[in-house]
Design an enzyme around this catalytic site. Structure first.
Site, PDB file in Angstrom:
ATOM      1  N   GLY A  15       0.807  -1.214   0.000  1.00 23.28           N
ATOM      2  CA  GLY A  15       0.000   0.000   0.000  1.00 23.28           C
ATOM      3  C   GLY A  15       0.840   1.264   0.000  1.00 23.28           C
ATOM      4  CB  SER A  16      -0.073   4.688   1.098  1.00 21.96           C
ATOM      5  OG  SER A  16      -1.246   4.761   0.311  1.00 21.96           O
TER       6      SER A  16
END
Length: 581
Positions: free
Chosen positions: A296-297
């Site tokens: 993810g981020s």
């Protein structure tokens, strides 16, 4: 006149004369020779009987431990292993002596009686198996390994001929499940089958055992980088978070960014290495080294580091984030759309997928792929732990891959691998292989490889601190420790599609941000929304506050003194960078 009678003495055959000459010689007193030979025979017999007597006495006192050793694992005697210690000398694994029950089938007079008595004393013995073993033609068979002293006394009172005991080395783990995924475990013969225990065998211990040079406890202990105090604190907070957010699993680690040492590592659910059966549960894998995930981020940290390091972008470079970014039939959205052009700094603090995609595309597909490879994200990570998995990387890397990988989708890596990459972009720019053994900074620098400029590292540290001041990591900003951080919420693939209700959340924090010494990673698998989180399941609502609680407990243990009234990141970190825009 009578003729004289000639008496003929039979001539002795030449063969007999030769033998007599060899045995007695010529002109030798046969009586003396015979006495010498009788005396020599008596001495020889005395020596033979003395050896037999000494051997019998030895067996009576210490048991026939050497003859009991067999080449097959079924009849092998558990050998000694070195102690395993944490960085402060706390014992993580050690050997204790434990009696084991064996039989000598050739010496047993009444096998049926022996089976009946043994199974009555040890009800968990399998009657058929014991009878088969005692009926074999072997000289030695195991009947039960690692029995208690009380059981040993009860069996000894039975007085069954051909039944005996051997004191074996039994591996115990005083801290139980706290370091299970790191230490691993051994089998019944004290041979390492997972974790550091298996690494020890593959790095010379097994060879020493085979050569007979590691049968005692005179081996040097193995010192790990792990800090058991930090390990307990991290595990405790992860257990609380897993229960609170009803998460499927939880994991975390603490890494020294200057040496690559892993100071703590927890993966829940874990197991007790003193109870090896638990280790076979497929849900109890080490998610930090064996599992690979879309992070993810947190991957945006690497994306922005790439742009800053090339010099093609600075912290104020603008990127179009007015709406969704369409790529063919796919649309890239932001959770909280800005509706305007945003700076590179805002791409980080707003955690904009659209902004990260445009940052990566501006650098080019080949440059993006090459940068991630340089940071060790495309190859299998090798450490002392034998359990590892290769990352899942696109076979054909096109623009769409660069778009999704820029914000942590479309590539799956081991979490420890991601930690290594983030360490490199915040420790001054050095990629240092992670280790579970103690290592000095000098030893780490000898292995390090520069991957980004120092100015790039300064700016990434600024962004991570800024994110704790005004961005998604605010709930982890423990006063006095000047942390920096980045959140990550990765939607999991369910039935071939990304699910918005099943997510893998991560939060990575550095402390202190102005001069990082440690990185903390916290991961929660499929957390549930709560009334206090307003039903939200993203990282900022669960992984981040969990990280804050971990930091509050471990920072004092790591020797980090709190500092108050520090200036904001723009003054303390960015102003010190030579590359300030």
């Amino acid at each position: 006149m009578t003729e004289p009678v000639t008496i003929r003495v039979p001539t002795e055959p030449w063969r007999r004369r030769l033998i007599r000459s060899l045995l007695y010689g010529n002109n030798v007193d046969r009586v003396a020779k015979a006495r010498a030979r009788v005396g020599f025979a008596m001495i020889a017999f005395a020596v033979v009987y003395a050896v037999i007597g000494i051997r019998l006495a030895t067996i009576a006192m210490v048991g026939d431990s050497h003859s009991a050793r067999r080449s097959g694992s079924q009849d092998a005697v558990a050998t000694a292993r070195p102690d395993i210690l944490d960085r402060n000398g706390a014992i993580l694994a050690t050997d204790v002596k434990s009696p084991s029950l064996f039989g000598e089938p050739r010496r047993i007079i009444d096998k049926d009686e022996a089976v009946e008595l043994l199974t009555a004393t040890l009800p968990d013995l399998d009657t058929i198996e014991v009878r088969d073993r005692l009926s074999s033609k072997k000289g030695f068979v195991w009947l039960k390994r690692e029995i208690t002293p009380q059981q040993q006394q009860e069996i000894r009172r039975l007085g069954i001929p051909g039944i005996g005991f051997l004191r074996e080395n039994r591996r115990i783990y005083p801290s139980g499940p706290a370091v299970s995924h790191l230490i691993g475990l051994v089998n019944i013969d004290n041979q390492g089958i997972a974790g550091i225990e298996k690494w020890l065998d593959s790095n010379g211990l097994a060879d020493l055992h085979r050569a007979g040079f590691a049968s005692d406890r005179l081996q040097q202990p193995v010192e790990l980088a792990i800090d058991l105090r930090v390990e307990h604190a991290l595990r405790d907070e992860l257990l609380k978070a897993q229960e609170k957010y009803k998460a499927k699993a939880a994991s975390g680690l603490v890494s020294n960014v200057r040496t690559g040492e892993i100071v703590a590592m927890v993966s829940l659910p874990d197991f007790d290495p003193n109870n090896p059966r638990e280790a076979h549960d497929p849900d109890r894998i080490n998610r930090l080294t064996t599992g690979v995930y879309e992070m993810g981020s947190t991957f945006k940290t690497l994306t922005l580091a790439m742009a800053l390091d090339t010099g093609k972008a600075n912290l104020n470079t603008l990127y179009d984030a007015r709406g969704a970014m369409r790529y063919g039939k796919f649309a890239i959205h932001d959770t909280h759309p800005a509706g305007r052009a945003i700076t590179l700094s805002e791409v980080f603090t707003l955690s904009s997928n659209v902004g990260a995609a445009r940052v990566a595309l501006s650098q080019g597909v080949e440059a993006h792929r090459a940068f991630l490879k340089k940071l060790g994200q495309l190859d299998r990570l090798r450490t002392e732990l034998p359990e590892s998995t290769a990352p899942i990387v696109p076979k054909r890397w096109g623009e769409l891959n660069t778009v999704t990988i820029s914000f942590g989708h479309g590539i799956a890596v081991a979490p420890l691998q991601a930690v290594m990459g983030i360490n490199a972009v915040i420790n001054g720019g050095y990629l240092i292989p992670p280790t579970f053994l103690k290592r000095t900074e000098q030893e780490a620098l000898a292995l390090a490889k520069r991957v980004v400029r120092k100015e790039t590292s300064d700016k990434i540290r600024y962004l991570m601190r800024l994110n704790a001041e005004v961005g998604t990591a605010k709930q982890a900003d423990v006063k006095g420790y000047y942390i920096g951080g980045k959140t990550g919420t990765a939607e999991k693939v369910v039935n071939g599609r990304y699910s918005k209700k099943q997510v893998l959340n991560s939060f990575t924090a550095i402390l202190p941000a102005d001069n990082p010494q440690y990185q903390l990673l916290v991961m929660l698998d499929e957390p549930k929304g709560l009334p206090e989180t307003h039903g939200f399941i993203t990282s900022g609502w669960n992984a981040v506050p969990t990280g804050g609680k971990v930091i509050a407990r471990i920072a004092p243990l790591l020797g980090l003194e709190p500092r108050f009234d520090l200036p904001p990141s723009e003054r303390l970190i960015l102003a010190a960078s030579r590359g300030t825009p």
